[in-house]
Design a protein around this motif. Sequence first.
Motif, short mmCIF file in Angstrom:
data_model
loop_
_atom_site.label_atom_id
_atom_site.label_comp_id
_atom_site.label_asym_id
_atom_site.label_seq_id
_atom_site.Cartn_x
_atom_site.Cartn_y
_atom_site.Cartn_z
N SER A 33 -3.15 65.45 3.06
CA SER A 33 -3.34 66.04 1.73
C SER A 33 -4.80 66.37 1.46
N ASP A 34 -5.72 65.66 2.14
CA ASP A 34 -7.15 65.95 1.97
C ASP A 34 -7.48 67.36 2.45
N LEU A 35 -6.85 67.79 3.54
CA LEU A 35 -7.11 69.13 4.05
C LEU A 35 -6.40 70.19 3.21
N VAL A 36 -5.18 69.89 2.78
CA VAL A 36 -4.47 70.82 1.90
C VAL A 36 -5.28 71.09 0.64
N ALA A 37 -5.95 70.04 0.13
CA ALA A 37 -6.72 70.18 -1.11
C ALA A 37 -7.92 71.12 -0.96
N LEU A 38 -8.34 71.38 0.28
CA LEU A 38 -9.47 72.29 0.49
C LEU A 38 -9.06 73.75 0.33
N LEU A 39 -7.77 74.06 0.46
CA LEU A 39 -7.31 75.44 0.44
C LEU A 39 -7.33 76.02 -0.97
N ASP A 40 -7.48 77.34 -1.06
CA ASP A 40 -7.39 77.99 -2.36
C ASP A 40 -5.93 78.30 -2.67
N GLU A 41 -5.66 78.87 -3.83
CA GLU A 41 -4.28 79.07 -4.25
C GLU A 41 -3.55 80.05 -3.33
N HIS A 42 -4.25 81.06 -2.87
CA HIS A 42 -3.64 82.01 -1.93
C HIS A 42 -3.17 81.29 -0.67
N HIS A 63 -6.93 77.16 8.85
CA HIS A 63 -7.63 77.47 7.60
C HIS A 63 -8.54 76.33 7.15
N ALA A 64 -8.11 75.10 7.36
CA ALA A 64 -8.99 73.97 7.02
C ALA A 64 -10.20 73.94 7.93
N LEU A 65 -10.00 74.18 9.23
CA LEU A 65 -11.11 74.21 10.17
C LEU A 65 -12.09 75.30 9.78
N THR A 66 -11.59 76.47 9.42
CA THR A 66 -12.46 77.57 9.00
C THR A 66 -13.30 77.18 7.80
N ARG A 67 -12.68 76.54 6.81
CA ARG A 67 -13.42 76.14 5.62
C ARG A 67 -14.47 75.07 5.93
N LEU A 68 -14.13 74.12 6.78
CA LEU A 68 -15.07 73.06 7.11
C LEU A 68 -16.28 73.60 7.87
N VAL A 69 -16.03 74.44 8.86
CA VAL A 69 -17.13 74.98 9.66
C VAL A 69 -17.99 75.93 8.84
N LEU A 70 -17.36 76.84 8.10
CA LEU A 70 -18.14 77.80 7.31
C LEU A 70 -18.84 77.11 6.14
N GLY A 71 -18.22 76.08 5.59
CA GLY A 71 -18.89 75.33 4.54
C GLY A 71 -20.17 74.70 5.04
N ARG A 245 -10.77 65.60 11.95
CA ARG A 245 -10.66 64.15 11.77
C ARG A 245 -11.78 63.64 10.87
N ALA A 246 -12.96 64.16 11.00
CA ALA A 246 -14.11 63.66 10.25
C ALA A 246 -13.97 63.89 8.76
N HIS A 250 -15.12 61.93 4.20
CA HIS A 250 -15.82 62.56 3.08
C HIS A 250 -14.98 62.65 1.81
N ILE A 251 -13.76 62.12 1.85
CA ILE A 251 -12.90 62.16 0.67
C ILE A 251 -13.10 60.90 -0.17
#
Length: 251
Positions: A33-42, A63-71, A245-246, A250-251
């Motif tokens: 659920s921690d990774l799902v929470a990173l996603l936007d509504e789309h 999509h979670a990997l993309t957000r983590l790396v780009l963040g 995994r990391a 951070h949650i």
Amino acid sequence: MPDPDPDPTGPSAPRATECAIWWAAPIDPAGRSDLVALLDEHERTRLRAFRRPDDAGRYLAAHALTRLVLGERTATHPAGVRFDRTCRCGVQHGKPRLDEPGAPEFSFTHSGDLVGLAVADVAVGLDAEHHRALSDVASMAEHVSSPAERQRPAPSTTEQFLRVWTRKEALLKVTGEGLSRPMDSITLSPPGAPAAVEDWAGDGAPAGPFWLVDLMPRLRHPAAVAGLGAVAPAVTEHDGDAVLRARVAHI
């Protein structure tokens, strides 16, 4: 994994100094659920629409990997990374891009038990395919081959066909057009030669030049990465599973 050899294809386009790629496995949304929470509504709407757990797992990991790396790259919280998905038709279903000037370019892919993300400072495309039984390799090869390629020996095995497919799909992702532009408009270098684009035909075909690198991140998962520029950059491959995994810490 060894760094690929540079592939000069022309003199005019900017050169990427590095292309970094992360590979990871699909993730069950029910347990993260921690990774799902990173996603936007789309993204959450798309995730809920999948009926097959495997498809949902690939989508979440990519999509979670993309957000983590780009963040990390843009000093932005992963949930705060904003994407522009505007297609040429004006609807928000095109290739996603970061919604800020000077942002890094990226491309992600998922197939079988693998997802991947490529990040570079020029337009980039990444594709991976899961090796599986194909019913008619000859007909599929005919469909994706350019007129010049049809004069050569056709791919006769699944391995050979998927190598051609991943190269061309990666190139189409560079332009953001995907399969809306036919693969048979692209002529690649012949079998046995370094991966390269010999010609890209048709109305509105991109001028290039383009670099192209073959990859094999995991057994039975041929892949390719391509980008805008005359010479292939240094391509580095990283552990995306460790990035995902990391996130727990951070949650």
